[in-house]
Scaffold this motif. Sequence first.
Motif: not given
Length: 649
Positions: A606-616, A629-633
């Motif tokens: 719900r933070r950063g880019c919605i629905g994504g997970i940050a790189e670190n 803000v969205v890391s495929i890793l």
Amino acid sequence: MYFGKADVNTFERGSSREFLLSNGKGGYAFSTVIGANTRNEHGLLVVSGEKSCVPTVYVSKVEETLFARNKKYQLSTNQYKDTVYPDGYRYIQEYEEDPLPTTLFVIYNIMLKKTVFMPKGLPCTVIKYELLTSQDRLQLEIRPLCAHREIGLTCDNVSFEADIAKQVLSVSGNGCQSHIYATRGEWTYKPLMFENLMYTRSESSINGKNMENLWSPGVLSFEIGEGEAVYVAISSEPMQLDESKLINMEAETIKWVKNKTKRAPTQNVLIASELIKSASNCIKELEDGGATAISGYPSLREFSRDAFISIPGLAKAYGDPIIGFKVLRTWLARAKECGYVMPSEMDGMNKKPKIAAADCGLWFIYAFSKLMDQAGNISAMESWWDDLKRLVDKYIEGIPELDLVCDNDGLLDIKTRNPERHWMNGVVDSKPVVERRGKLVEINALWYFVLREMERYCDFMEDENAKKYGDLADRVAESFPSVFWKKEGYLKDWVDGNESDDSIRCNQILAVSLPISPLDPERGRSVVETCWRELYTTYGLRTLDPHDDKYKGRSEGRQDQKQKARFRGMAWPWLLGQFISAFVKFNPDKKNIVQYFIKPFRAHLRRGCIGGIAENFDGSMPYLPHGDVVSILSVGEILRVIYEDLADL
């Protein structure tokens, strides 16, 4: 994913949440939920150019003004050096993505709904304005702001021209054309320069500027009444559009988006479905029918390692390994161009593969193995077999381009201090952030896994090389613990002759997380316990033990200090995925604990880019996100864990 008034009622809250759409062909729309661009990578229509892989921002955003009962309401929001103006976020009552990004503006008894979508495969972004409630007919003005420049730059020196023909506004400048069509209304040529728009969160600024001047050619005006809808389409190519086509585009886009998540697991269904949407934005279909993977937003790079680590999770989430095999085919073709040395990335400027990292070919075999297990059809091996052998045999022979040799003990040895040879590749003042050389723990853990898999495949293919790979794997199994094991119960990070790095680092987790390990169970369990005790944080494994003198857990201060923190303490979610797999392997009776490793990401989505997970993330409190803000890793590894390690919970 729903956000109410309290989530967007200040500029800080609204601008901290971003949405991302893609067309599956490398084009995207990326901005904040309140429409204020805070990065020079943001844009309403961003498409890869013909001359290079670097995406071009065609239209940065649109300004929207509503006229009702002799009053003017500016719905858009911009940040300038000393102020935020206009402050249209005040009229936003809710934002949601179900399934398309939708914003509801409420002004007294007026409800105006705005939906944004990108049709599959088209260089086009469509905005739909729908008046839900109003006692009167209203007038809406739309003013596009054009950029026509590559991401990382600003368009201050671009000269523009505009032409209006048959309800289509065409803007030319810097070798690009934008075409804007609406199902209703009239264009008025009224050029205006919006000066000193500020980007406070830019990641890839090339010219060092965080302010930009954007040119607007004029205004589209139309009336709209309760129950009516108007579409505005922005494209980088001329398109024949009408209302019926746009309605069909919207319906097809909704179907496309929903199909992405139809195979989401029953466990953690919310987090999985949101992650699948984010992951799909990182898959790029190619003209030849193949596919590749974008490592993240806003960096928009193509790194093979990132693709190979994440593809097993993405393919599992899609419910079909075909997309994974397509990505592998693309990278295998690039490796063939390089004499069967797997490139580490694609140079975005000249579209050429770059050879730098020593482990990419090994990660390729890892991804292939995972996909073959998912497919459950090892008979498909034949079409890949000769290429797999040539990739692996390169490591046995030694790869001069990578300063890599296979030592007499069977372990891979990197004869250089060049940080590009491994994933901890940060450099500050021409010096590695983390000095690593010789025999690296994670590369040799991967090497052992690859050799055992090749031995297995040889048996299936009735290939006489089974003994070659098996004997070498036996040597690695014998050498690995004697070279890397520390009596304190963990693994050294690297060993070069009589020198070694005895600090507690995250790379050792791969020696136990991979499906085949060179360690006996007792030592494997000790490694898991050490990583859990010393390196685990809420969002990942730290890259260094916090008790170490070189530990730097937060990304703060000067740019060089931030770069050091990436590999001297910051936590990476993809390593958390590997840790979870290792944890489950040695604690099968504690599988219920795994869900507590995953749950924190529900809040992060719900933070950063919605629905994504940050790189670190910071390795120390307050664990703030950084990097892409969205890391495929990150997304791929958490999806893999959900499907592999939470499947039977």
